[in-house]
Design a protein around this motif. Structure first.
Motif, PDB file in Angstrom:
ATOM      1  N   ALA A  90       0.819  -1.223   0.000  1.00  0.00           N
ATOM      2  CA  ALA A  90       0.000   0.000   0.000  1.00  0.00           C
ATOM      3  C   ALA A  90       0.841   1.255   0.000  1.00  0.00           C
ATOM      4  O   ALA A  90       0.304   2.351  -0.214  1.00  0.00           O
ATOM      5  CB  ALA A  90      -0.927  -0.006   1.213  1.00  0.00           C
ATOM      6  N   LEU A  91       2.140   1.140   0.242  1.00  0.00           N
ATOM      7  CA  LEU A  91       3.009   2.305   0.157  1.00  0.00           C
ATOM      8  C   LEU A  91       3.078   2.787  -1.295  1.00  0.00           C
ATOM      9  O   LEU A  91       3.127   1.979  -2.227  1.00  0.00           O
ATOM     10  CB  LEU A  91       4.413   1.973   0.667  1.00  0.00           C
ATOM     11  N   SER A  92       3.079   4.076  -1.465  1.00  0.00           N
ATOM     12  CA  SER A  92       3.019   4.658  -2.816  1.00  0.00           C
ATOM     13  C   SER A  92       4.390   4.607  -3.476  1.00  0.00           C
ATOM     14  O   SER A  92       5.017   5.640  -3.751  1.00  0.00           O
ATOM     15  CB  SER A  92       2.506   6.099  -2.743  1.00  0.00           C
ATOM     16  N   MET A  93       4.860   3.412  -3.736  1.00  0.00           N
ATOM     17  CA  MET A  93       6.146   3.175  -4.366  1.00  0.00           C
ATOM     18  C   MET A  93       5.950   2.458  -5.692  1.00  0.00           C
ATOM     19  O   MET A  93       4.922   1.801  -5.913  1.00  0.00           O
ATOM     20  CB  MET A  93       7.047   2.336  -3.449  1.00  0.00           C
ATOM     21  N   GLY A 131      -0.015   8.633  -1.508  1.00  0.00           N
ATOM     22  CA  GLY A 131       0.389   9.617  -2.490  1.00  0.00           C
ATOM     23  C   GLY A 131       1.584  10.435  -2.066  1.00  0.00           C
ATOM     24  O   GLY A 131       2.084  11.236  -2.863  1.00  0.00           O
ATOM     25  N   HIS A 132       2.062  10.248  -0.836  1.00  0.00           N
ATOM     26  CA  HIS A 132       3.247  10.939  -0.334  1.00  0.00           C
ATOM     27  C   HIS A 132       4.249   9.878   0.127  1.00  0.00           C
ATOM     28  O   HIS A 132       4.335   9.553   1.315  1.00  0.00           O
ATOM     29  CB  HIS A 132       2.889  11.885   0.815  1.00  0.00           C
ATOM     30  N   PRO A 133       4.973   9.305  -0.799  1.00  0.00           N
ATOM     31  CA  PRO A 133       5.804   8.133  -0.467  1.00  0.00           C
ATOM     32  C   PRO A 133       6.876   8.401   0.586  1.00  0.00           C
ATOM     33  O   PRO A 133       7.085   7.568   1.473  1.00  0.00           O
ATOM     34  CB  PRO A 133       6.419   7.744  -1.817  1.00  0.00           C
ATOM     35  N   MET A 134       7.554   9.529   0.519  1.00  0.00           N
ATOM     36  CA  MET A 134       8.622   9.774   1.476  1.00  0.00           C
ATOM     37  C   MET A 134       8.067   9.995   2.877  1.00  0.00           C
ATOM     38  O   MET A 134       8.672   9.582   3.873  1.00  0.00           O
ATOM     39  CB  MET A 134       9.449  10.984   1.029  1.00  0.00           C
ATOM     40  N   THR A 135       6.918  10.651   2.972  1.00  0.00           N
ATOM     41  CA  THR A 135       6.273  10.809   4.283  1.00  0.00           C
ATOM     42  C   THR A 135       5.887   9.463   4.856  1.00  0.00           C
ATOM     43  O   THR A 135       6.049   9.198   6.061  1.00  0.00           O
ATOM     44  CB  THR A 135       5.033  11.704   4.155  1.00  0.00           C
ATOM     45  N   ASN A 172      -8.549   8.953  -9.170  1.00  0.00           N
ATOM     46  CA  ASN A 172      -7.348   9.371  -9.882  1.00  0.00           C
ATOM     47  C   ASN A 172      -6.189   8.485  -9.436  1.00  0.00           C
ATOM     48  O   ASN A 172      -5.646   8.645  -8.334  1.00  0.00           O
ATOM     49  CB  ASN A 172      -7.043  10.838  -9.588  1.00  0.00           C
ATOM     50  N   LEU A 173      -5.805   7.544 -10.301  1.00  0.00           N
ATOM     51  CA  LEU A 173      -4.741   6.625  -9.935  1.00  0.00           C
ATOM     52  C   LEU A 173      -3.384   7.307  -9.852  1.00  0.00           C
ATOM     53  O   LEU A 173      -2.495   6.852  -9.135  1.00  0.00           O
ATOM     54  CB  LEU A 173      -4.678   5.478 -10.943  1.00  0.00           C
ATOM     55  N   SER A 174      -3.214   8.404 -10.591  1.00  0.00           N
ATOM     56  CA  SER A 174      -1.928   9.091 -10.526  1.00  0.00           C
ATOM     57  C   SER A 174      -1.669   9.667  -9.136  1.00  0.00           C
ATOM     58  O   SER A 174      -0.521   9.950  -8.783  1.00  0.00           O
ATOM     59  CB  SER A 174      -1.890  10.207 -11.567  1.00  0.00           C
ATOM     60  N   MET A 175      -2.742   9.840  -8.349  1.00  0.00           N
ATOM     61  CA  MET A 175      -2.570  10.340  -6.994  1.00  0.00           C
ATOM     62  C   MET A 175      -1.768   9.380  -6.133  1.00  0.00           C
ATOM     63  O   MET A 175      -1.037   9.788  -5.225  1.00  0.00           O
ATOM     64  CB  MET A 175      -3.947  10.615  -6.381  1.00  0.00           C
ATOM     65  N   VAL A 176      -1.872   8.082  -6.406  1.00  0.00           N
ATOM     66  CA  VAL A 176      -1.119   7.083  -5.654  1.00  0.00           C
ATOM     67  C   VAL A 176       0.095   6.604  -6.452  1.00  0.00           C
ATOM     68  O   VAL A 176       0.682   5.571  -6.134  1.00  0.00           O
ATOM     69  CB  VAL A 176      -2.018   5.894  -5.281  1.00  0.00           C
TER      70      VAL A 176
END
Length: 949
Positions: A248-251, A611-615, A290-294
């Protein structure tokens, strides 16, 4: 009847081979062989999706394959268009318009651009809405063309590759169609039907074993103890959820990790069902978020950067002759290789159209809402393996969660009915299930609450992800209701449980110190560092050196009712709240609200920060590290297996997985081969965790069986009897929650030594001189003197007198025995016969043997020192001197000499010591204050008292 059947079976292979089509293939050693046309390709495409968004060409089938044995590339294209009349490439014009590219691990490995008119693809030359598009062909290649494909690509699981088809309009020189398909070699780690089934069977075993220990028995604390040491379903699903929801991480995940996680999708409620997905799609409508959000590239949307993008200027500047120089220099030769097949069309087609038999070596268009095949970013890419859109994730998980709750309630009700039927027919012999039969409603409610507790992280994450993704207003409303219901329910029971236990006491804040001490782990084999409060350090830990300490404040709960039962002995509290705390230690029963808070924080990072992978990564890294340290120090579970799984293995896997996941952020732009290697490391860590979990489930099933047979004397198998006894012994100690008894320190090796510091000289009977002579003392330096073997070995006889002579002794004079020699059994027998006249000679001999004669005296001293008994005055002088020192008094038998021999009278003393010697020639024996009548040989027994030195 058997003859026709045998004939038919013998002809079956011939008929099958006749129906099977073969083609020629040249092996690596140059040998040409016939191979089946329907064989599995070395590399082939699967599902495909629209990468343009508004393609003028609707492709319904796009598949390509590479056969390494005969060095050919096959492609097949089917679809339709809404264009009235458009020539993709005019006949005879040396420009190109159809592009096919193959990419592996983010790099271009093979590309081809050609004119469909020259390839005699009539449906594309020109393209018309009334004519269905169908194109297929065989493209021969050589080693130079496929040199960019490494040999590992044909065997590595979950090969990461893409095949991209682009169509360009000749009139406008613009892209009118783009489709991307994922390439695979057939080897994969995704086996949900096999791996998922095995995991499901082990989970069922764990559920049955845990539930059986919870319902069997009639003594509540005993039931709780055995239940606490069975494997927790909460721990099982915590491991499964950790593995699957890592995706589930946005990677931008490698394909191998997504394939591995698909085996655990069912544990997270992500089970694909076509009717369920259709119902959810009707609720959502056309809005799939919006899939680009993730971080994912959605199918049906514009993805110009797919496979590195393209340059239209380069497409139309290339020369057709340069496209086909690898095979020929003339257009006729090109048409020979790329032509519409008639009789040989089955060679070019890997699978027939929809009106014929399908082949397994091609894919289908992905449903709306899924990312482009080959893109595995975030939760959308993880769910794409299950064909579940990210917009449907919450509703899918929620519906299966509701189904699970219903199944739990029905299962307990069915079990209750079965027990009632067995009891009425008297088939149920044991009465140990009576407590469950009388309280089955409470068991049902608590089982449902336990199910919500197990799914707490999953529901918190799915609801927060829905809030972030926001696919539909109606779905968002349902997610809000579920979020509030689950959070309030768990928070209420956590608060009311703590209140029931803590409302009768108060807290105190005391000054304390936190020590960093040296310790050892793994059976005292590996040195380690530990933390401990000064107030909680046991005797063992208190002896460890403190490396560093800090002043802290410790908060302690002080109960105002000292007579109150502890949490594990309070039957009423266990019955009402045991479902939430029963597995924790007596001093860690409060751990469940801390765990709920920890799971809620994790869900906020996974779902709320989508959508904020580093966070996500660095926030979770801090949370997981702090949680690991806290849980290791707490060791909350009473069972050792649960602590090992939950505290050490699961905690380490969480920290390591999150730390390694940072490498998949697209901003780092690492090579895909490198990210694949890192993904394999994650799979190894999680695979080891899974194997340990399955082993713990197997061991837990065995221990649960021992718990269920605790009232059975005839335990089978008998070879486990020793393990069973040790297990029960451990169960008796575990609820006490006391630190283990420290191992005894190794004893120093014993050596024959002693320390002589002083030597004291005591006055003896035979000493001459003044009675008031001072006692001599000789101070020796303290030294360790080993006992050496004397020159003359002293014979030791059991129950006999030890013969110690002055010449034989190696001890100094003052250290000799001041007591009288002891008597043996033979001496007692001789003493008992002393009254008879015939025994006088025997007694005399006994006396001579017991007290050897000194050469300078008429009789030997019983102390081994020469005593001159020459006169009666000397004896009297010795007696007076001894009495002056007031030495202890000992009882000895009376001894006298009559008729030239010794007469030993019987004494009443229990310890018989000869303490005086009679004179020779009728001298009288001196006995202190009392005297013995010499002429009376038959007097009564007398007690002769003499000072004992």
């Amino acid at each position: 009847m058997l003859c026709p059947l045998t004939l038919a079976l013998s002809l079956l292979p011939l008929l099958t081979s006749a129906a099977q089509q073969y083609v020629q293939a040249t092996l690596s050693d140059g040998v040409t062989v016939l191979v089946p046309d329907a064989r599995q390709p070395s590399l082939y495409t699967q599902n495909f999706g629209d990468c343009l968004g508004n393609s003028a060409v609707n492709v319904t089938r796009f598949d390509a394959a590479y056969y390494q044995d005969n060095m050919t590339v096959l492609f097949h294209l089917e679809g339709n268009t809404n264009v009235a009349n458009e020539s993709i490439m005019k006949q005879g014009v040396d420009n190109v318009a159809v592009y096919i590219g193959v990419f592996a691990y983010g790099e271009s490995r093979f590309d081809l651009t050609f004119n469909p008119c020259m390839a005699q693809i009539a449906s594309l030359c020109p393209m018309n809405r009334s004519v269905p598009i169908e194109a297929n062909g065989i493209i021969p290649v050589n080693q130079q063309d496929v040199s960019g494909i490494p040999p590992l690509a044909f065997t590595i699981p979950d090969f990461e590759g893409q095949a991209v088809l682009r169509l360009f309009s000749n009139s406008s020189q613009t892209e009118i169609g783009c489709y991307s398909a994922v390439i695979t070699n057939g080897a994969t780690l995704s086996h949900p039907s096999a791996v998922g089934t095995v995991l499901g069977l082990f989970t069922v075993v764990a559920i049955i074993a845990s539930a059986a220990t919870a319902v069997y028995g009639d003594h509540i604390p005993t039931i709780r103890t055995h239940y606490a040491h069975s494997l927790s379903i909460f721990v099982v699903f915590a491991v499964f959820h950790h593995i699957f929801y890592t995706g589930a991480l946005s990677m931008n995940w490698p394909s191998v990790t997504v394939a591995w996680w698909s085996n655990f999708a069912w544990t997270a409620g992500m089970i694909y069902s076509r009717p369920m997905q259709d119902s959810i799609n009707q609720l959502l409508g056309s809005n799939h978020g919006n899939l680009s959000m993730v971080g994912a590239a959605g199918s049906g949307g514009a993805s110009d950067n797919i496979a590195g993008g393209y340059s239209i200027s380069q497409i139309y500047k290339r020369d057709a002759s340069k496209v086909y120089w690898r095979w020929s220099s003339s257009v006729e030769d090109v048409a020979k290789h790329l032509r519409q097949r008639g009789f040989e069309s089955h060679i070019a087609k890997r699978a027939a159209s929809s009106n014929s038999v399908s082949s397994p070596w091609y894919g289908r268009p992905v449903p709306p809402g899924l990312p482009i095949p080959g893109n595995f970013s975030g939760l959308a890419g993880t769910l794409s393996q299950e064909l579940i859109p990210a917009s449907n994730a919450f509703m899918t998980g929620f519906l299966w969660f509701v189904i699970l709750i219903v199944l739990v309630g029905i299962s307990i009700l069915a079990f209750k009915c079965i027990l009632e039927i067995l009891s009425r027919h008297r088939w149920l012999r044991t009465k140990r299930l009576g407590h469950f039969q009388n309280n089955w409603i409470r068991y049902t409610i608590q089982a449902i609450l336990r199910t919500i507790h197990v799914a707490f992280f999953m529901m918190m994450f799915l609801t927060m992800f829905e809030f972030t993704f926001s696919s539909s207003g109606g779905v968002d409303a349902v997610a809000a209701l579920v979020f509030m219901a689950v959070l309030i329910c768990m928070s209420y029971f956590a608060a009311i449980t703590c209140y029931d236990r803590l409302h009768c006491g108060h807290y105190e804040v005391r000054p304390d110190r936190l020590h960093l001490v040296q310790c050892r782990v793994l059976s005292n084999r590996i040195p380690w560092l530990g933390l401990g409060l000064e107030s909680q350090r046991s005797e063992k830990s208190g002896q460890r050196p403190s490396i560093y300490s800090l002043p802290v404040k410790s908060i302690r709960y002080m109960c105002d009712e000292p007579q109150r039962l502890n949490v594990h002995d309070d039957e009423d509290f266990i019955e009402r709240r045991g479902w939430i705390f029963a597995r924790f230690r007596r001093t860690r029963w409060w751990f469940f609200p801390a765990w709920l808070f920890y799971e809620f924080i994790r869900a906020c990072f996974y779902g709320g920060a989508a959508g904020h992978p580093m966070t996500q990564v660095f926030g979770l890294l801090v949370v997981e590290t702090l949680a690991l340290v806290a849980i290791v120090l707490a060791r909350p579970f009473e069972g050792r297996r649960l602590n090992a799984l939950m505290v050490y293995f699961l905690g380490f896997s969480k920290v390591a997985t999150v730390a390694l996941s940072a490498a998949f952020d697209p901003r780092f732009n690492l090579p895909r081969i490198t990210t694949t290697v890192i993904g394999v490391v994650i799979i190894v860590i999680q695979g080891i965790l899974t194997i340990l979990l399955l082993g713990a489930i197997a061991v837990g099933a065995i221990t649960s069986y021992m718990s269920l047979t605790r009232n059975t004397e005839d335990f089978k198998p008998r070879s486990w009897a020793g393990l069973r006894q040790r297990y029960f012994a451990h169960l008796k100690k575990a609820p006490l929650d006391r630190p283990p008894t420290p191992a005894p320190s190794p004893e120093e090796p014993k050596e024959p030594y002693f320390h002589v510091k002083t030597v004291r000289r005591e006055i003896k009977i035979g000493d001459k001189g003044d009675d008031s002579a001072p006692i001599s003392r000789c101070d020796l330096p303290a030294s360790r003197t080993s006992i050496s073997k004397p020159e003359t070995v002293l014979t030791s006889r059991a129950n006999s007198v030890a013969r110690l002579d002055n010449r034989q002794s190696s001890l100094p004079f003052g250290a000799r025995n001041v007591r009288g020699a002891s008597w043996s059994t033979r001496d007692f027998e001789a003493h008992n016969k002393a009254d008879s006249p015939s025994s006088s000679r025997h007694v005399s001999a006994l006396y001579d043997r017991t007290y050897p004669t000194h050469p300078n005296s008429r009789r030997g001293s019983m102390y081994g020192t020469p005593v001159h008994i020459g006169s009666e005055a000397s004896l009297a002088k010795g007696d007076d001197a001894l009495q002056a020192h007031q030495q202890p008094i000992a009882r000895t038998p009376a001894i006298r000499e009559s008729d030239g021999g010794l007469d030993v009278r019987r004494s009443r003393a229990t310890s018989l010591d000869i303490s005086a010697i009679a004179g020779i020639n009728g001298s009288e024996l001196r006995k202190g204050p009392s005297t013995v009548d010499e002429g009376s040989s038959h007097q009564d027994d007398e007690i002769v008292e003499e000072p004992r030195l």
